[in-house]
Design a protein around this motif. Structure first.
Motif, PDB file in Angstrom:
ATOM      1  N   VAL A  91       0.639  -1.104   0.103  1.00 34.21           N
ATOM      2  CA  VAL A  91       0.004   0.180  -0.038  1.00 34.21           C
ATOM      3  C   VAL A  91       0.987   1.180   0.197  1.00 34.21           C
ATOM      4  O   VAL A  91       1.761   1.381   0.785  1.00 34.21           O
ATOM      5  CB  VAL A  91      -0.919   0.060   1.046  1.00 34.21           C
ATOM      6  N   VAL A  92       0.442   2.209  -0.993  1.00 36.43           N
ATOM      7  CA  VAL A  92       1.352   3.417  -0.957  1.00 36.43           C
ATOM      8  C   VAL A  92       0.510   4.609  -0.692  1.00 36.43           C
ATOM      9  O   VAL A  92      -0.493   4.576  -1.473  1.00 36.43           O
ATOM     10  CB  VAL A  92       2.061   3.673  -2.303  1.00 36.43           C
ATOM     11  N   ILE A  93       0.716   5.271   0.342  1.00 38.10           N
ATOM     12  CA  ILE A  93      -0.143   6.435   0.770  1.00 38.10           C
ATOM     13  C   ILE A  93       0.723   7.787   0.368  1.00 38.10           C
ATOM     14  O   ILE A  93       1.904   7.975   1.306  1.00 38.10           O
ATOM     15  CB  ILE A  93      -0.579   6.323   2.287  1.00 38.10           C
ATOM     16  N   ASN A  94       0.254   8.632  -0.232  1.00 40.22           N
ATOM     17  CA  ASN A  94       1.017   9.978  -0.476  1.00 40.22           C
ATOM     18  C   ASN A  94       0.210  11.100  -0.159  1.00 40.22           C
ATOM     19  O   ASN A  94       0.834  12.354  -0.311  1.00 40.22           O
ATOM     20  CB  ASN A  94       1.230  10.007  -2.016  1.00 40.22           C
ATOM     21  N   THR A  95      -0.621  11.010   0.761  1.00 38.44           N
ATOM     22  CA  THR A  95      -1.396  12.189   1.325  1.00 38.44           C
ATOM     23  C   THR A  95      -2.053  11.915   2.890  1.00 38.44           C
ATOM     24  O   THR A  95      -2.248  10.513   2.953  1.00 38.44           O
ATOM     25  CB  THR A  95      -2.450  12.813   0.241  1.00 38.44           C
ATOM     26  N   ASP A  96      -2.684  12.911   3.424  1.00 45.26           N
ATOM     27  CA  ASP A  96      -3.275  12.687   4.673  1.00 45.26           C
ATOM     28  C   ASP A  96      -4.655  12.467   4.597  1.00 45.26           C
ATOM     29  O   ASP A  96      -5.464  12.657   5.508  1.00 45.26           O
ATOM     30  CB  ASP A  96      -2.647  13.444   5.845  1.00 45.26           C
ATOM     31  N   VAL A  97      -5.325  12.743   3.206  1.00 44.08           N
ATOM     32  CA  VAL A  97      -6.761  12.632   2.802  1.00 44.08           C
ATOM     33  C   VAL A  97      -6.733  11.799   1.612  1.00 44.08           C
ATOM     34  O   VAL A  97      -5.886  11.388   0.925  1.00 44.08           O
ATOM     35  CB  VAL A  97      -7.310  14.129   2.534  1.00 44.08           C
ATOM     36  N   MET A  98      -7.990  11.263   1.277  1.00 42.89           N
ATOM     37  CA  MET A  98      -8.255  10.395   0.480  1.00 42.89           C
ATOM     38  C   MET A  98      -9.318  10.958  -0.637  1.00 42.89           C
ATOM     39  O   MET A  98     -10.481  11.400  -0.114  1.00 42.89           O
ATOM     40  CB  MET A  98      -8.816   9.042   0.873  1.00 42.89           C
ATOM     41  N   GLY A  99      -8.744  11.105  -1.865  1.00 42.38           N
ATOM     42  CA  GLY A  99      -9.718  11.709  -3.009  1.00 42.38           C
ATOM     43  C   GLY A  99      -9.740  12.966  -3.109  1.00 42.38           C
ATOM     44  O   GLY A  99      -8.702  13.738  -2.273  1.00 42.38           O
ATOM     45  N   HIS A 100     -10.309  13.751  -3.650  1.00 40.24           N
ATOM     46  CA  HIS A 100     -10.353  15.198  -4.068  1.00 40.24           C
ATOM     47  C   HIS A 100     -11.769  15.809  -3.765  1.00 40.24           C
ATOM     48  O   HIS A 100     -12.706  15.041  -4.187  1.00 40.24           O
ATOM     49  CB  HIS A 100      -9.877  15.464  -5.649  1.00 40.24           C
ATOM     50  N   GLY A 101     -11.825  16.985  -3.314  1.00 39.83           N
ATOM     51  CA  GLY A 101     -13.132  17.490  -2.683  1.00 39.83           C
ATOM     52  C   GLY A 101     -12.931  18.119  -1.564  1.00 39.83           C
ATOM     53  O   GLY A 101     -12.228  19.072  -1.128  1.00 39.83           O
ATOM     54  N   ASP A 102     -13.788  17.773  -0.663  1.00 36.29           N
ATOM     55  CA  ASP A 102     -13.950  18.096   0.868  1.00 36.29           C
ATOM     56  C   ASP A 102     -12.829  17.375   1.570  1.00 36.29           C
ATOM     57  O   ASP A 102     -12.611  16.202   1.794  1.00 36.29           O
ATOM     58  CB  ASP A 102     -15.230  17.656   1.328  1.00 36.29           C
ATOM     59  N   GLU A 103     -12.024  18.311   2.313  1.00 36.96           N
ATOM     60  CA  GLU A 103     -11.050  17.892   3.116  1.00 36.96           C
ATOM     61  C   GLU A 103     -11.319  17.003   4.272  1.00 36.96           C
ATOM     62  O   GLU A 103     -10.720  16.056   4.474  1.00 36.96           O
ATOM     63  CB  GLU A 103     -10.091  19.033   3.624  1.00 36.96           C
ATOM     64  N   THR A 104     -12.412  17.309   5.126  1.00 38.02           N
ATOM     65  CA  THR A 104     -12.976  16.609   6.136  1.00 38.02           C
ATOM     66  C   THR A 104     -13.424  15.197   5.536  1.00 38.02           C
ATOM     67  O   THR A 104     -13.105  14.109   6.220  1.00 38.02           O
ATOM     68  CB  THR A 104     -14.009  17.658   6.937  1.00 38.02           C
ATOM     69  N   LEU A 105     -14.114  15.377   4.571  1.00 33.54           N
ATOM     70  CA  LEU A 105     -14.430  13.804   3.972  1.00 33.54           C
ATOM     71  C   LEU A 105     -13.526  13.010   3.429  1.00 33.54           C
ATOM     72  O   LEU A 105     -13.390  11.680   3.842  1.00 33.54           O
ATOM     73  CB  LEU A 105     -15.540  14.061   2.876  1.00 33.54           C
ATOM     74  N   GLY A 106     -12.244  13.681   2.947  1.00 36.33           N
ATOM     75  CA  GLY A 106     -11.367  12.837   2.561  1.00 36.33           C
ATOM     76  C   GLY A 106     -10.436  12.483   3.659  1.00 36.33           C
ATOM     77  O   GLY A 106      -9.863  11.277   3.726  1.00 36.33           O
ATOM     78  N   ARG A 107     -10.190  13.023   4.849  1.00 37.70           N
ATOM     79  CA  ARG A 107      -9.617  12.407   6.141  1.00 37.70           C
ATOM     80  C   ARG A 107     -10.586  11.292   6.638  1.00 37.70           C
ATOM     81  O   ARG A 107      -9.857  10.077   6.961  1.00 37.70           O
ATOM     82  CB  ARG A 107      -9.662  13.714   6.963  1.00 37.70           C
ATOM     83  N   ASN A 108     -11.814  11.380   6.488  1.00 31.32           N
ATOM     84  CA  ASN A 108     -12.610  10.249   7.098  1.00 31.32           C
ATOM     85  C   ASN A 108     -12.426   9.021   6.403  1.00 31.32           C
ATOM     86  O   ASN A 108     -12.536   7.957   6.762  1.00 31.32           O
ATOM     87  CB  ASN A 108     -14.060  10.761   7.152  1.00 31.32           C
ATOM     88  N   LEU A 109     -12.334   9.466   4.971  1.00 30.73           N
ATOM     89  CA  LEU A 109     -12.185   8.231   3.910  1.00 30.73           C
ATOM     90  C   LEU A 109     -11.092   7.578   4.168  1.00 30.73           C
ATOM     91  O   LEU A 109     -10.938   6.171   4.215  1.00 30.73           O
ATOM     92  CB  LEU A 109     -12.328   8.779   2.615  1.00 30.73           C
ATOM     93  N   LEU A 110      -9.795   8.309   4.373  1.00 30.14           N
ATOM     94  CA  LEU A 110      -8.540   7.607   4.427  1.00 30.14           C
ATOM     95  C   LEU A 110      -8.592   6.948   5.925  1.00 30.14           C
ATOM     96  O   LEU A 110      -8.090   5.861   5.846  1.00 30.14           O
ATOM     97  CB  LEU A 110      -7.422   8.723   4.429  1.00 30.14           C
ATOM     98  N   HIS A 111      -9.210   7.219   7.142  1.00 35.63           N
ATOM     99  CA  HIS A 111      -9.309   6.733   8.132  1.00 35.63           C
ATOM    100  C   HIS A 111     -10.230   5.257   7.921  1.00 35.63           C
ATOM    101  O   HIS A 111      -9.776   4.325   8.442  1.00 35.63           O
ATOM    102  CB  HIS A 111     -10.081   7.218   9.011  1.00 35.63           C
ATOM    103  N   SER A 112     -11.249   5.222   7.107  1.00 30.67           N
ATOM    104  CA  SER A 112     -11.954   4.087   6.918  1.00 30.67           C
ATOM    105  C   SER A 112     -11.219   3.198   5.859  1.00 30.67           C
ATOM    106  O   SER A 112     -11.187   2.026   6.241  1.00 30.67           O
ATOM    107  CB  SER A 112     -13.121   4.572   6.050  1.00 30.67           C
ATOM    108  N   PHE A 113     -10.118   3.881   5.229  1.00 30.39           N
ATOM    109  CA  PHE A 113      -9.286   2.871   4.422  1.00 30.39           C
ATOM    110  C   PHE A 113      -8.226   2.196   5.127  1.00 30.39           C
ATOM    111  O   PHE A 113      -8.098   1.025   5.180  1.00 30.39           O
ATOM    112  CB  PHE A 113      -8.595   3.650   3.119  1.00 30.39           C
TER     113      PHE A 113
END
Length: 198
Positions: A91-113
């Motif tokens: 697994v390669v992780i290159n950011t502290d959020v997942m996806g593009h758009g809302d940063e809070t959602l992106g952080r929650n998505l990365l937590h779920s991931f």
């Protein structure tokens, strides 16, 4: 049959709870109120050859039944290609959020991931963090709760040293090893299965 209360749990929690329960029993009923859960559980049933049923149990509440069959747990046969390496992956992780758009959602998505990684039947061989992804492995990171069990289970975790330097975090690494871009390229070059949460 086992009954599971997954009310107020959002996906992937109902799926993970169901998979765990079906390791011990042949049939479950899981109560959910996340409107995505019935469909996600239906997909799980299709993937794992479980019998599936759902009924409304009130407003915005469903009772989903999953039952093991003789074919349960037998994935569809796949054709081996030149990339085939068994079940091995990194697994390669290159950011502290997942996806593009809302940063809070992106952080929650990365937590779920990251949480979902801990519940996989096959864990990754390695997790490689670079650029903003190195923020996951440092003191105070709320990702450590899920990264620690992965490390304890034998998953090697690496963080790019130049990236840690850039963010002023090199002395705050709380888990894993500090790596360099040469080593990161070498690890990625040798692995044909790379999962990256974009």
């Amino acid at each position: 049959m086992k009954e599971i209360d997954a009310l107020d749990k959002v996906c992937p929690a109902p799926i993970i709870m169901s998979k765990k329960a079906l390791k011990d029993v042949d049939e479950i009923e899981i109560l959910v109120n996340d409107d995505m859960a019935p469909e996600n559980l239906r997909k799980l049933a299709a993937q794992q050859n479980y019998e599936y049923g759902v009924k409304e149990n009130g407003e915005n509440e469903w009772k989903v039944r999953l039952k093991r069959t003789d074919k349960s747990g037998q994935p569809e046969p796949t054709k081996a290609g030149f990339n085939e390496q068994g079940e091995s992956y990194i697994v390669v992780i290159n950011t502290d959020v997942m996806g593009h758009g809302d940063e809070t959602l992106g952080r929650n998505l990365l937590h779920s991931f990251v949480y979902s990684l801990t519940e996989q039947d096959v864990l990754p061989d390695k997790i490689i963090c670079y650029n903003g992804g190195v923020k996951l492995v440092v003191e105070g990171s709320d990702f450590l709760t899920d990264l620690k069990p992965l490390a304890e289970a034998g998953v090697d975790i690496y963080a790019c040293g130049a990236c840690l330097d850039f963010f002023g975090l090199k002395d705050k690494v709380a888990i894993g090893s500090i790596s360099n871009m040469y080593e990161i390229v070498d690890m990625m070059r040798k692995q044909n299965r790379i999962v990256r949460p974009d």
